[in-house]
Design a protein around this motif. Structure first.
Motif, PDB file in Angstrom:
ATOM      1  N   TYR A 150       2.931 -16.694  14.130  1.00  0.00           N
ATOM      2  CA  TYR A 150       4.264 -16.543  14.717  1.00  0.00           C
ATOM      3  C   TYR A 150       5.283 -16.178  13.640  1.00  0.00           C
ATOM      4  O   TYR A 150       5.192 -16.625  12.500  1.00  0.00           O
ATOM      5  N   PHE A 151       6.253 -15.363  14.020  1.00  0.00           N
ATOM      6  CA  PHE A 151       7.328 -15.033  13.092  1.00  0.00           C
ATOM      7  C   PHE A 151       8.587 -14.702  13.890  1.00  0.00           C
ATOM      8  O   PHE A 151       8.535 -14.344  15.067  1.00  0.00           O
ATOM      9  N   GLU A 152       9.728 -14.849  13.217  1.00  0.00           N
ATOM     10  CA  GLU A 152      11.018 -14.641  13.871  1.00  0.00           C
ATOM     11  C   GLU A 152      11.413 -13.163  13.832  1.00  0.00           C
ATOM     12  O   GLU A 152      11.221 -12.477  12.823  1.00  0.00           O
ATOM     13  N   ARG A 153      11.958 -12.696  14.937  1.00  0.00           N
ATOM     14  CA  ARG A 153      12.519 -11.353  15.014  1.00  0.00           C
ATOM     15  C   ARG A 153      13.916 -11.454  15.618  1.00  0.00           C
ATOM     16  O   ARG A 153      14.312 -12.490  16.136  1.00  0.00           O
ATOM     17  N   ASN A 154      14.640 -10.346  15.559  1.00  0.00           N
ATOM     18  CA  ASN A 154      15.983 -10.307  16.127  1.00  0.00           C
ATOM     19  C   ASN A 154      16.164  -8.972  16.838  1.00  0.00           C
ATOM     20  O   ASN A 154      15.871  -7.912  16.279  1.00  0.00           O
ATOM     21  N   ARG A 155      16.638  -9.008  18.070  1.00  0.00           N
ATOM     22  CA  ARG A 155      16.759  -7.783  18.870  1.00  0.00           C
ATOM     23  C   ARG A 155      17.748  -6.799  18.260  1.00  0.00           C
ATOM     24  O   ARG A 155      17.565  -5.585  18.365  1.00  0.00           O
ATOM     25  N   PHE A 156      18.793  -7.299  17.628  1.00  0.00           N
ATOM     26  CA  PHE A 156      19.776  -6.413  17.009  1.00  0.00           C
ATOM     27  C   PHE A 156      19.158  -5.699  15.808  1.00  0.00           C
ATOM     28  O   PHE A 156      19.309  -4.488  15.645  1.00  0.00           O
ATOM     29  N   LEU A 157      18.438  -6.443  14.977  1.00  0.00           N
ATOM     30  CA  LEU A 157      17.781  -5.836  13.811  1.00  0.00           C
ATOM     31  C   LEU A 157      16.719  -4.839  14.250  1.00  0.00           C
ATOM     32  O   LEU A 157      16.534  -3.790  13.629  1.00  0.00           O
ATOM     33  N   ASP A 158      16.001  -5.157  15.329  1.00  0.00           N
ATOM     34  CA  ASP A 158      14.944  -4.267  15.817  1.00  0.00           C
ATOM     35  C   ASP A 158      15.520  -3.021  16.476  1.00  0.00           C
ATOM     36  O   ASP A 158      15.004  -1.911  16.305  1.00  0.00           O
ATOM     37  N   GLY A 159      16.594  -3.198  17.254  1.00  0.00           N
ATOM     38  CA  GLY A 159      17.055  -2.121  18.105  1.00  0.00           C
ATOM     39  C   GLY A 159      18.213  -1.304  17.572  1.00  0.00           C
ATOM     40  O   GLY A 159      18.388  -0.145  17.967  1.00  0.00           O
ATOM     41  N   ILE A 160      19.022  -1.872  16.672  1.00  0.00           N
ATOM     42  CA  ILE A 160      20.217  -1.170  16.190  1.00  0.00           C
ATOM     43  C   ILE A 160      20.056  -0.789  14.722  1.00  0.00           C
ATOM     44  O   ILE A 160      19.984   0.383  14.374  1.00  0.00           O
ATOM     45  N   ALA A 161      20.012  -1.759  13.847  1.00  0.00           N
ATOM     46  CA  ALA A 161      19.860  -1.483  12.417  1.00  0.00           C
ATOM     47  C   ALA A 161      19.349  -2.736  11.729  1.00  0.00           C
ATOM     48  O   ALA A 161      19.825  -3.842  12.006  1.00  0.00           O
ATOM     49  N   ASN A 162      18.405  -2.566  10.820  1.00  0.00           N
ATOM     50  CA  ASN A 162      17.836  -3.698  10.091  1.00  0.00           C
ATOM     51  C   ASN A 162      18.727  -4.032   8.901  1.00  0.00           C
ATOM     52  O   ASN A 162      18.527  -3.538   7.784  1.00  0.00           O
ATOM     53  N   LEU A 163      19.706  -4.886   9.130  1.00  0.00           N
ATOM     54  CA  LEU A 163      20.677  -5.245   8.092  1.00  0.00           C
ATOM     55  C   LEU A 163      20.060  -6.053   6.960  1.00  0.00           C
ATOM     56  O   LEU A 163      20.724  -6.308   5.960  1.00  0.00           O
ATOM     57  N   SER A 164      18.794  -6.438   7.104  1.00  0.00           N
ATOM     58  CA  SER A 164      18.116  -7.156   6.016  1.00  0.00           C
ATOM     59  C   SER A 164      17.320  -6.217   5.119  1.00  0.00           C
ATOM     60  O   SER A 164      16.727  -6.654   4.127  1.00  0.00           O
ATOM     61  N   ASN A 165      17.311  -4.943   5.433  1.00  0.00           N
ATOM     62  CA  ASN A 165      16.555  -3.954   4.658  1.00  0.00           C
ATOM     63  C   ASN A 165      17.254  -3.694   3.327  1.00  0.00           C
ATOM     64  O   ASN A 165      18.351  -3.134   3.285  1.00  0.00           O
ATOM     65  N   GLU A 166      16.631  -4.094   2.238  1.00  0.00           N
ATOM     66  CA  GLU A 166      17.251  -3.957   0.926  1.00  0.00           C
ATOM     67  C   GLU A 166      17.342  -2.505   0.466  1.00  0.00           C
ATOM     68  O   GLU A 166      18.126  -2.182  -0.424  1.00  0.00           O
ATOM     69  N   ASP A 167      16.571  -1.619   1.060  1.00  0.00           N
ATOM     70  CA  ASP A 167      16.575  -0.222   0.641  1.00  0.00           C
ATOM     71  C   ASP A 167      17.551   0.640   1.426  1.00  0.00           C
ATOM     72  O   ASP A 167      17.718   1.820   1.133  1.00  0.00           O
ATOM     73  N   ALA A 168      18.173   0.071   2.445  1.00  0.00           N
ATOM     74  CA  ALA A 168      19.163   0.814   3.223  1.00  0.00           C
ATOM     75  C   ALA A 168      20.549   0.599   2.625  1.00  0.00           C
ATOM     76  O   ALA A 168      20.761  -0.286   1.793  1.00  0.00           O
ATOM     77  N   ARG A 169      21.493   1.418   3.034  1.00  0.00           N
ATOM     78  CA  ARG A 169      22.885   1.272   2.599  1.00  0.00           C
ATOM     79  C   ARG A 169      23.761   1.277   3.855  1.00  0.00           C
ATOM     80  O   ARG A 169      23.784   2.239   4.611  1.00  0.00           O
ATOM     81  N   TYR A 170      24.466   0.165   4.057  1.00  0.00           N
ATOM     82  CA  TYR A 170      25.262  -0.005   5.262  1.00  0.00           C
ATOM     83  C   TYR A 170      26.695  -0.404   4.924  1.00  0.00           C
ATOM     84  O   TYR A 170      26.967  -1.049   3.904  1.00  0.00           O
ATOM     85  N   THR A 171      27.591  -0.027   5.828  1.00  0.00           N
ATOM     86  CA  THR A 171      28.909  -0.633   5.906  1.00  0.00           C
ATOM     87  C   THR A 171      28.905  -1.456   7.185  1.00  0.00           C
ATOM     88  O   THR A 171      28.731  -0.904   8.280  1.00  0.00           O
ATOM     89  N   PHE A 172      29.063  -2.767   7.047  1.00  0.00           N
ATOM     90  CA  PHE A 172      28.948  -3.677   8.183  1.00  0.00           C
ATOM     91  C   PHE A 172      30.316  -4.277   8.463  1.00  0.00           C
ATOM     92  O   PHE A 172      30.962  -4.827   7.566  1.00  0.00           O
ATOM     93  N   ILE A 173      30.754  -4.139   9.709  1.00  0.00           N
ATOM     94  CA  ILE A 173      32.051  -4.677  10.119  1.00  0.00           C
ATOM     95  C   ILE A 173      31.842  -6.018  10.806  1.00  0.00           C
ATOM     96  O   ILE A 173      31.062  -6.130  11.763  1.00  0.00           O
ATOM     97  N   MET A 174      32.521  -7.033  10.314  1.00  0.00           N
ATOM     98  CA  MET A 174      32.573  -8.327  10.989  1.00  0.00           C
ATOM     99  C   MET A 174      34.007  -8.530  11.479  1.00  0.00           C
ATOM    100  O   MET A 174      34.959  -8.403  10.707  1.00  0.00           O
ATOM    101  N   LEU A 175      34.150  -8.833  12.753  1.00  0.00           N
ATOM    102  CA  LEU A 175      35.463  -8.967  13.363  1.00  0.00           C
ATOM    103  C   LEU A 175      35.939 -10.412  13.329  1.00  0.00           C
ATOM    104  O   LEU A 175      35.143 -11.346  13.517  1.00  0.00           O
ATOM    105  N   THR A 176      37.227 -10.593  13.092  1.00  0.00           N
ATOM    106  CA  THR A 176      37.799 -11.911  13.296  1.00  0.00           C
ATOM    107  C   THR A 176      37.643 -12.273  14.767  1.00  0.00           C
ATOM    108  O   THR A 176      37.470 -11.389  15.631  1.00  0.00           O
ATOM    109  N   ASP A 177      37.707 -13.556  15.095  1.00  0.00           N
ATOM    110  CA  ASP A 177      37.535 -13.950  16.494  1.00  0.00           C
ATOM    111  C   ASP A 177      38.589 -13.315  17.391  1.00  0.00           C
ATOM    112  O   ASP A 177      38.299 -12.934  18.535  1.00  0.00           O
TER     113      ASP A 177
END
Length: 431
Positions: A150-177
């Motif tokens: 068994y291992f953990e997955r995440n639908r966002f990482l699988d379906g949109i972008a793998n933000l844990s990928n060390e070889d990718a380059r992203y600009t990630f927006i986090m919104l205030t509440d």
């Protein structure tokens, strides 16, 4: 590790630089190993190899930036000291491993965005990694040890972008509440769910969840850009155009695979976010309404998918041409997913057959929900018209899969009841 015969590069902080190393790292063997490994890489890198800058994988799996004068934010104080199995550089700062964009989210303070994205975690199982304890004598299938594989997955990482990928380059927006709530309210009218068999509470829950997904899918932008180098337009993995207003940036965080901006608002055009829908003529699907599991009204006649050339666009296209079925209001069924919005409806329907001699033009229409009554009026299909033709407007009141039909003329005369279609385009009216 570095006493082996392999080749290494070491960026060694000075004693002064190490004197301020956090006790939380010094007193934790695991964190300390990660910290030390962040200053070592395989292969030997001299400063002359690093012009203008190299991205290098260190032994802890993180990427660092190395230039002739810098190691990440640290300055090189001594360079290119050769050893029998590599090269040593001395730096004036101790560089702790940076979190990647996903790790940054996981360790960030509680927020609405974080809560939703982590709610997309799920547990998968890879039987190739599971431990086999025996063979079932009845089926001959392996028996797997409970709890293994068994291992953990995440639908966002699988379906949109793998933000844990060390070889990718992203600009990630986090919104205030506050920004998160504001943007959801702005988008929600386009994702209103209204399934008749659901309770009002369930429909509201689905509207909220779908709206949130469509908001956050475009918070990942391809490439990493500092405030000083922000282009006017950036693109999400879904090709949505986004703009980052520097005045809306509340916090900036460098991460190992890009940059994270905490923002108080977003800038984008709704017409870029809520995209046109293209229904390809050949993409008809079974209909479960009048006649279960049939894509078209009858099996009579001839149904062809034809590859053609459009001289207006200079591109090949595929169209359907259904004829000689002898059926009044013959229909072909489609099931597009539509937003709750008003659409302007267009089609490309090319009559490039039976164009000589006495030509009788036929009409057809496009309709929604059911084949009859008509949603849009009959429109005559002219000869050799390769352009989009405006059919009218249609307002969708609820988000989701929507029955749609191409319908032939109300006649059993085969000269009048053919249907032909390259595609239908629905353009949302968002402004």
């Amino acid at each position: 590790v570095i006493s082996s015969s392999k080749m290494f590069t070491v960026w060694a902080p000075t004693n002064a630089a190490l004197s301020g190393l956090a006790a939380s790292i010094v007193n934790d063997d695991s964190l300390l190993k990660q910290f030390v490994a962040n200053h070592i890489s395989n292969q030997a890198y001299l400063t002359r190899n690093a012009s203008p800058v190299l991205t290098i994988r260190t032994l802890n799996g993180k990427n660092i930036l190395f230039s002739p004068s810098k190691f990440e934010e640290a300055n090189l104080t001594e360079t290119d000291r050769l050893a029998s199995n590599g090269v040593l550089h001395v730096v004036d700062m101790a560089i702790a491993p940076k979190k990647n964009a996903w790790e940054f989210l996981e360790y960030s303070a509680a927020s609405l965005q974080k809560t939703f994205l982590l709610s997309q975690n799920w547990t998968d199982r890879d039987l190739e990694q599971a431990e086999i304890t025996g063979i079932d004598p009845k089926t001959g299938e392996p028996i797997y040890k409970e709890g293994t594989g068994y291992f953990e997955r995440n639908r966002f990482l699988d379906g949109i972008a793998n933000l844990s990928n060390e070889d990718a380059r992203y600009t990630f927006i986090m919104l205030t509440d506050a920004a998160f709530a504001s943007e959801k309210a702005r988008l929600a009218p386009f994702f209103t769910v209204n399934i008749a068999t659901n309770t009002a509470a369930r429909n509201a829950e689905l509207t909220d969840s779908i709206t949130t997904w469509y908001l956050l899918k475009d918070m990942v932008l391809l490439g990493d850009y500092s405030i000083e180098n922000l282009p006017d337009t950036l693109f999400s993995p879904d090709s949505v155009k986004m703009h980052i207003d520097p005045a809306a940036i509340v916090e900036t965080h460098l991460v190992s695979n890009g940059i994270v901006y905490v923002m108080s608002s977003l800038s984008y055009r709704m017409s870029d976010k809520i995209k046109p829908v293209i229904i390809e003529g050949e993409s008809y699907v079974p209909y479960t309404g009048v006649v279960p599991n049939v894509s078209y009204r009858t099996t009579s006649g001839t149904r062809t998918n034809r590859d053609r050339f459009n001289p207006v666009t200079g591109k090949n296209f595929r169209e359907i041409y259904f004829y000689n079925h002898g059926t009044s209001e013959y229909w072909v069924h489609y099931l597009p997913t539509l937003n709750s919005v008003k659409y302007k409806v267009y089609w490309v329907a090319v009559r490039d057959f039976n164009t000589t001699g006495t030509v009788t033009l036929f009409s057809q229409r496009f309709t929604f929900k059911t084949p009859t009554p008509a949603t849009l009026p009959y429109t005559q299909v002219p000869l050799l018209n390769y352009n989009e033709v405006y059919l009218g407007e249609y307002t969708v009141t609820a988000y989701g899969p929507t029955d749609a039909f191409l319908v032939s003329f109300n006649s059993t005369n085969n000269t009048l009841n053919s249907v032909v279609l390259d595609y239908v385009k629905l353009v949302p009216v968002t402004e």
